[in-house]
Motif scaffolding. Structure first.
Motif, PDB file in Angstrom:
ATOM      1  N   SER A  75       8.631 -24.212   2.876  1.00 19.22           N
ATOM      2  CA  SER A  75       7.830 -25.321   3.405  1.00 19.22           C
ATOM      3  C   SER A  75       7.425 -25.093   4.857  1.00 19.22           C
ATOM      4  N   ASN A  76       8.191 -24.269   5.570  1.00 24.20           N
ATOM      5  CA  ASN A  76       7.910 -23.999   6.979  1.00 24.20           C
ATOM      6  C   ASN A  76       7.288 -22.622   7.210  1.00 24.20           C
ATOM      7  N   GLY A  77       6.815 -22.014   6.138  1.00 25.43           N
ATOM      8  CA  GLY A  77       6.104 -20.746   6.265  1.00 25.43           C
ATOM      9  C   GLY A  77       6.968 -19.545   6.584  1.00 25.43           C
ATOM     10  N   ILE A  78       8.255 -19.629   6.289  1.00 23.95           N
ATOM     11  CA  ILE A  78       9.172 -18.516   6.560  1.00 23.95           C
ATOM     12  C   ILE A  78       9.392 -17.740   5.255  1.00 23.95           C
ATOM     13  N   PRO A  79       8.969 -16.486   5.194  1.00 24.85           N
ATOM     14  CA  PRO A  79       9.198 -15.695   3.977  1.00 24.85           C
ATOM     15  C   PRO A  79      10.696 -15.491   3.733  1.00 24.85           C
ATOM     16  N   VAL A  80      11.104 -15.607   2.472  1.00 26.54           N
ATOM     17  CA  VAL A  80      12.515 -15.447   2.122  1.00 26.54           C
ATOM     18  C   VAL A  80      12.639 -14.448   0.970  1.00 26.54           C
ATOM     19  N   ASN A  81      13.585 -13.529   1.126  1.00 27.92           N
ATOM     20  CA  ASN A  81      13.967 -12.635   0.039  1.00 27.92           C
ATOM     21  C   ASN A  81      15.331 -13.095  -0.448  1.00 27.92           C
ATOM     22  N   VAL A  82      15.432 -13.392  -1.741  1.00 36.50           N
ATOM     23  CA  VAL A  82      16.691 -13.845  -2.324  1.00 36.50           C
ATOM     24  C   VAL A  82      17.241 -12.706  -3.185  1.00 36.50           C
ATOM     25  N   TYR A  83      18.486 -12.314  -2.888  1.00 36.32           N
ATOM     26  CA  TYR A  83      19.142 -11.217  -3.604  1.00 36.32           C
ATOM     27  C   TYR A  83      20.345 -11.750  -4.372  1.00 36.32           C
ATOM     28  N   PHE A  84      20.491 -11.276  -5.599  1.00 40.65           N
ATOM     29  CA  PHE A  84      21.678 -11.614  -6.387  1.00 40.65           C
ATOM     30  C   PHE A  84      21.858 -10.574  -7.481  1.00 40.65           C
TER      31      PHE A  84
END
Length: 199
Positions: A77-86
């Protein structure tokens, strides 16, 4: 920018205390972490099987998934790219940039199984990042993970550790205190804690 303030919470990095505002308020005030919108965030979630009673397992697993989704939704929502690892029959990486990406993550998260075969240290080692923000959600504190987090800090990565547990034993308290002394932001999330009060 580092402009918003909030009341100090035990475990906040002492470097983030705004001393002038604290003196005026007569209580410690901490600068609220805000990120450069272009800075990437990397989130790692520990899906290792818990050795707890079934109801306790469900509560901890639900809190971990809720935290993962809350952090990613806020970032998206705040324009911050996120990489989620699992780890789920091999390592998975989901990149979230927009609402569509978040919906994919949400659907994937609904089917996650807590049956990870590799340690969190191994997951981090295989997908290491050396800058930006690294958020790690775990349900156990292994020595190797603590060492890996220290290495990340030394390389300039801002590290946040969310530790989900029923209770904190003495050996975990020592590990948490050590990590905090190194500048790693550590939050313990217990069974009765509300995530809104912590995140």
């Amino acid at each position: 920018m580092d402009t918003e303030l909030r009341n100090y919470v035990y475990g906040d990095n002492l470097k983030r205390i705004h001393w002038k505002a604290s003196a005026k308020q007569h209580s410690l005030q901490t600068r609220k972490m805000t990120q450069n919108p272009r800075q990437e965030m990397n989130l790692y979630i520990d899906l290792y099987e818990l050795k707890e009673k079934e109801m306790d397992k469900i509560i901890i697993e639900d809190k971990m998934i809720e935290a993962e989704l809350s952090i990613v939704k806020y970032s998206q929502s705040n324009g911050i790219p996120v990489n989620v690892y699992f780890e789920q029959v091999g390592t998975k990486k989901l990149r979230v940039l927009n609402v569509s990406d978040f919906e994919k993550l949400y659907k994937e998260s609904a089917t996650l199984k807590f049956n990870q075969k590799v340690t969190m240290n191994e997951l981090l080692s295989k997908n290491i990042v050396n800058a930006g923000v690294c958020i790690v959600l775990v349900n156990r504190l292994e020595d190797e993970l603590c060492i890996q987090l220290q290495r990340l800090m030394k390389k300039g990565t801002e590290v946040v550790l969310l530790y989900f547990t029923l209770e904190i034993e003495e050996k975990e308290k020592i590990k948490i205190a050590t990590l905090r002394s190194l500048g790693i932001c550590v939050r313990e999330i217990l069974r009765e804690d509300e995530l809104m009060d912590i995140l």
